[in-house]
Design a protein around this motif. Structure first.
Motif, PDB file in Angstrom:
ATOM      1  N   CYS A  81      86.066   0.896   8.113  1.00 46.24           N
ATOM      2  CA  CYS A  81      87.276   1.718   8.260  1.00 46.24           C
ATOM      3  C   CYS A  81      87.534   2.543   6.999  1.00 46.24           C
ATOM      4  O   CYS A  81      87.885   3.730   7.068  1.00 46.24           O
ATOM      5  CB  CYS A  81      88.483   0.838   8.569  1.00 46.24           C
ATOM      6  N   LYS A  82      87.345   1.925   5.834  1.00 44.88           N
ATOM      7  CA  LYS A  82      87.583   2.640   4.577  1.00 44.88           C
ATOM      8  C   LYS A  82      86.600   3.797   4.401  1.00 44.88           C
ATOM      9  O   LYS A  82      86.978   4.903   4.003  1.00 44.88           O
ATOM     10  CB  LYS A  82      87.464   1.668   3.400  1.00 44.88           C
ATOM     11  N   LEU A  83      85.328   3.537   4.715  1.00 50.53           N
ATOM     12  CA  LEU A  83      84.321   4.592   4.572  1.00 50.53           C
ATOM     13  C   LEU A  83      84.567   5.740   5.554  1.00 50.53           C
ATOM     14  O   LEU A  83      84.307   6.906   5.247  1.00 50.53           O
ATOM     15  CB  LEU A  83      82.922   4.016   4.776  1.00 50.53           C
ATOM     16  N   LEU A  84      85.074   5.404   6.752  1.00 48.34           N
ATOM     17  CA  LEU A  84      85.388   6.459   7.719  1.00 48.34           C
ATOM     18  C   LEU A  84      86.460   7.396   7.190  1.00 48.34           C
ATOM     19  O   LEU A  84      86.458   8.597   7.459  1.00 48.34           O
ATOM     20  CB  LEU A  84      85.863   5.843   9.043  1.00 48.34           C
ATOM     21  N   GLU A  85      87.413   6.850   6.424  1.00 51.16           N
ATOM     22  CA  GLU A  85      88.482   7.671   5.858  1.00 51.16           C
ATOM     23  C   GLU A  85      87.993   8.490   4.662  1.00 51.16           C
ATOM     24  O   GLU A  85      88.482   9.593   4.409  1.00 51.16           O
ATOM     25  CB  GLU A  85      89.644   6.778   5.431  1.00 51.16           C
ATOM     26  N   MET A  86      86.985   7.966   3.946  1.00 49.41           N
ATOM     27  CA  MET A  86      86.560   8.604   2.692  1.00 49.41           C
ATOM     28  C   MET A  86      85.357   9.536   2.877  1.00 49.41           C
ATOM     29  O   MET A  86      85.270  10.587   2.227  1.00 49.41           O
ATOM     30  CB  MET A  86      86.202   7.513   1.661  1.00 49.41           C
ATOM     31  N   LYS A  87      84.439   9.175   3.739  1.00 47.77           N
ATOM     32  CA  LYS A  87      83.170   9.892   3.830  1.00 47.77           C
ATOM     33  C   LYS A  87      83.194  10.914   4.965  1.00 47.77           C
ATOM     34  O   LYS A  87      83.987  10.824   5.899  1.00 47.77           O
ATOM     35  CB  LYS A  87      82.013   8.907   4.045  1.00 47.77           C
ATOM     36  N   HIS A  88      82.237  11.835   4.907  1.00 51.02           N
ATOM     37  CA  HIS A  88      82.153  12.895   5.899  1.00 51.02           C
ATOM     38  C   HIS A  88      81.060  12.593   6.924  1.00 51.02           C
ATOM     39  O   HIS A  88      80.037  12.003   6.596  1.00 51.02           O
ATOM     40  CB  HIS A  88      81.839  14.233   5.222  1.00 51.02           C
ATOM     41  N   SER A  89      81.305  12.995   8.167  1.00 48.82           N
ATOM     42  CA  SER A  89      80.274  12.924   9.204  1.00 48.82           C
ATOM     43  C   SER A  89      80.578  13.974  10.254  1.00 48.82           C
ATOM     44  O   SER A  89      81.725  14.149  10.676  1.00 48.82           O
ATOM     45  CB  SER A  89      80.239  11.534   9.860  1.00 48.82           C
ATOM     46  N   LYS A  90      79.547  14.654  10.687  1.00 48.95           N
ATOM     47  CA  LYS A  90      79.703  15.625  11.775  1.00 48.95           C
ATOM     48  C   LYS A  90      80.072  14.916  13.071  1.00 48.95           C
ATOM     49  O   LYS A  90      80.717  15.486  13.944  1.00 48.95           O
ATOM     50  CB  LYS A  90      78.382  16.390  11.941  1.00 48.95           C
TER      51      LYS A  90
END
Length: 706
Positions: free
Chosen positions: A89-98
């Motif tokens: 969940c934290k990485l989804l908020e911080m990192k980018h993904s198309k």
């Protein structure tokens, strides 16, 4: 004249304002499936050949650290922990993904996996809305969205929130239809089928499972070009599971022919999937038990018992949920077999074994009922009713009627869409219609003013003519009243004569019957003659008694004595009195309501009223069932007596209440039962009528005041 033109001007001005007013449109819902950002290139969950390519594409368009954790969680067999979920969940908020939408939907699936059951209703609802919002904001595969949505709906079902699950499943069906997405249609129908199966609404459950099978055939045809699913492809979309579920629901709702037609397919599914063997044996054994096919039943039951004995399950006192279910099902088919053959002692023996594992209240009640232990059966049925009612309250289901209302949602949505199209079409022609209407109004106003004077002259002439006709009608009314009084007096004299003559016949008839009973015949021929004398004397006595009773209800001027009576007990008494008159193979059901228990009536007259109608139903029903039910409607009681007999034509709905009328001259009877029932109902302040809408037999409706 000036006033007329003034009002005409007001009408024209109002029409102008109406034509210039803009049309108000209904506010659109937040979620619109047609506006979702679906990526058709990422549809892979039902096609494993695309999965590797899609994973490669996701990896290329996603931050390396985020994809690594995603791949660890979703593409490995290692169990996932709560800390893994929090890191994801934290990485989804911080990192980018198309492919943020795709990953967000997988996050919801992971949340459901970690939460298991016991999830609050509001939390499930919030995640349903979140999944829909994700598809509106991010590019997502449609099958991933539908799969996530289906998992959320099944979480509703697993947590006993069936109403909410039903509404969401209906919305899923509508959405899938709008984008013509087969997987969504399969998910939606599957969930509704499970809900109805859970509620023991087997007929509805079978309908939805049948639709699932049809959709899977359609999807299979689109994928392979083949018209039928081959035996090696029974795992396609879990076709085998759905087929067995469909056949079990069909069997439980009495559709035995459907089960017989598909039994060979079910056996092939069972051989391919060994974990389903016991389900097939249960299906086959239950079918043969309910249809009385003894040779096939014995083979099925023996095979079922052998499998259980091989595992030692029949001797184990403590069983797991799965093994207990197998043993329970074996005992159930044995109970059904002995019930069919009316061996109630054996049926009760196996029923006790069932109750050692799980309650079997309904089967126990059927055993008591078949063994003619009616008091015990009534007590168990009452207990079953209380248990069922409590269970439905715990599950949050208000009524079966609420499910039926939900089922109309799709039809209402279609009607609403059509209405919107008609409104838009009408709006395009609005100005032309308004202009034409104004011209018509002006012409109508001129015509009105012209005809007004002519009508006033005719009115004065009509008033004089009307007065003359009123005088004639008044004279005829007096003559009609006098004729009615003469008819009533004649009817009173006729009834009095009938009572006197029947009394005079009854006295010598009693003497004949009494002496006939005292005679002792020695030879066989004398015995037959004596029995004939007694039989026909009793029939004649019954005719006279009914005639006297009917005449008494017609002519008595005093009111019946009313007291507080227990409606349930009165109905039970009548049911037990009439049960002995049922023809072989016909069942008698009593379906009480909890809304009312007591009401004011004359118990003797009320019981006689029920007996008349129940006896009439039992006489004309050769197969099927007779049922008695009641409910409260406003300030009245509505009692329904329904059968599956020959039925009564609608055009004879009133004729049958006339005295000495019979639809079938070959059926014994005097044609006085229904007239007597209506006479009693009138004396109790109510009425009896035939429900002409019911066509599977006859249904009589009694309405009485509370």
């Amino acid at each position: 004249m000036k006033d007329a033109f003034y009002y005409l001007y007001i009408l024209i001005f109002a029409g102008f304002l109406l034509s210039s007013t803009p049309t108000c449109h209904a506010e659109k819902a937040d979620f619109d499936i047609k506006k979702a950002k679906f990526s058709q290139t990422m549809e892979y969950e039902t096609d494993s050949a695309k999965e590797a390519a899609v994973q490669k594409e996701v990896k290329q368009g996603t931050d390396a650290e985020l994809y690594k954790l995603y791949n660890y969680i979703f593409n490995n067999d290692a169990p996932t922990s709560k800390s893994d979920y929090e890191d994801f969940c934290k990485l989804l908020e911080m990192k980018h993904s198309k492919y943020m939408g795709y990953l967000q939907l997988h996050r919801i699936q992971l949340w459901l996996y970690l939460q298991a059951d016991s999830i609050p209703k509001d939390s499930i609802a919030a995640y349903c809305e979140l999944a829909k919002q994700i598809t509106m904001e991010h590019e997502t595969p449609p099958d991933t969205f539908m799969h996530t949505w289906a998992l959320l709906i099944m979480t509703y079902v697993n947590n006993q929130y069936d109403n909410e699950a039903f509404m969401e499943a209906q919305e899923m069906l509508q959405a899938a239809k709008e984008i013509n997405f087969e997987e969504g249609l399969i998910f939606g129908n599957e969930i509704i089928g499970k809900i109805f199966s859970k509620q023991k609404l087997w007929k509805l459950s079978a309908q939805y499972y049948k639709e699932v099978l049809s959709l899977i055939h359609q999807a299979y045809r689109h994928k392979t070009g083949k018209t039928m699913i081959a035996q090696e492809d029974y795992t396609y979309y879990n076709y085998g599971d759905f087929m067995l579920a469909y056949l079990l629901s069909s069997l439980r709702c009495g559709n035995y022919e459907t089960v017989k037609e598909n039994l060979e397919v079910a056996e092939k599914i069972s051989k391919d999937r060994k974990e389903q063997d016991n389900t097939f044996l249960y299906l086959k054994g239950l079918l043969h038990a309910k249809t009385g096919d003894e040779p096939e039943f014995r083979k099925s039951a023996a095979e079922y018992r052998r499998k259980l004995e091989e595992k030692g399950l029949l001797e184990k006192p403590d069983l797991s949920v799965i093994t207990a279910k197998d043993v329970y099902h074996y005992y159930e088919i044995m109970v059904e077999y002995y019930l069919y053959h009316q061996d109630y002692a054996k049926a009760q023996e196996y029923c006790r074994e069932m109750e050692r594992l799980h309650p079997a209240t309904e089967l126990k009640a059927r055993i008591m009922d078949g063994a003619k232990k009616y008091a015990e059966a009534a007590h168990i049925y009452k207990q079953l009713y209380v248990e069922t009612d409590s269970l439905r309250q715990e599950m949050g289901n208000n009524s079966v009627g609420q499910f039926a209302a939900f089922m109309e949602n799709e039809t209402l949505q279609l009607k609403y869409t059509r209405a919107q199209m008609e409104t838009q079409k009408a709006e395009l022609e609005r100005n032309r219609i308004v202009t034409l209407a104004l011209i018509i109004i002006i012409l109508a106003g001129i015509a009105f003013l012209y005809r007004n004077n002519k009508l006033m002259k005719k009115l004065r002439l009509s008033q004089a003519e009307l007065q003359e006709r009123n005088d004639i009608l008044a004279k005829k009314e007096k003559e009609t009243i006098a004729a009615l009084q003469r008819a009533e007096e004649a009817n009173r004299i006729k009834t009095s004569f009938l009572m006197n003559i029947t009394h005079e016949i009854r006295t010598p008839l009693n003497i004949i019957v009494g002496f006939a009973q005292m005679l002792h015949a020695s030879g066989e021929e004398e015995k037959i003659m004596l029995e004939e004398i007694q039989t026909h004397s009793n029939k004649l006595a019954q005719l006279i008694d009914t005639t006297i009773e009917l005449a008494d209800y017609d002519t008595a001027s005093n009111e019946l004595e009313m007291t507080e009576a227990n409606l349930h007990i009165c109905c039970m008494i009548s049911v037990e009195q009439v049960r002995q008159h049922l023809q072989p193979g016909v069942s008698l059901k009593f379906l009480p309501s909890k809304e009312i228990t007591t009401f004011r009536t004359n118990e003797t007259a009320f019981t006689r009223l029920l007996n008349c109608l129940l006896y009439n139903a039992s006489k004309f029903t050769t197969q099927g069932e007779v049922s008695l039910s009641y409910r409260k409607e406003g300030e009245q009681i509505r009692i329904e007596i329904q059968d599956t007999g020959k039925g009564i034509p609608a055009q004879q709905a009133e004729w049958i209440f006339e005295r000495f009328t019979k639809i079938d001259e070959f059926v014994p009877g005097f044609g006085l039962g229904l007239p007597l029932a209506r006479a009693i109902a009138h004396r109790l302040g109510g009425d009896v009528e035939l429900d002409t809408k019911y066509t599977n037999g006859a249904r009589f409706i009694i309405t009485l005041p509370l």
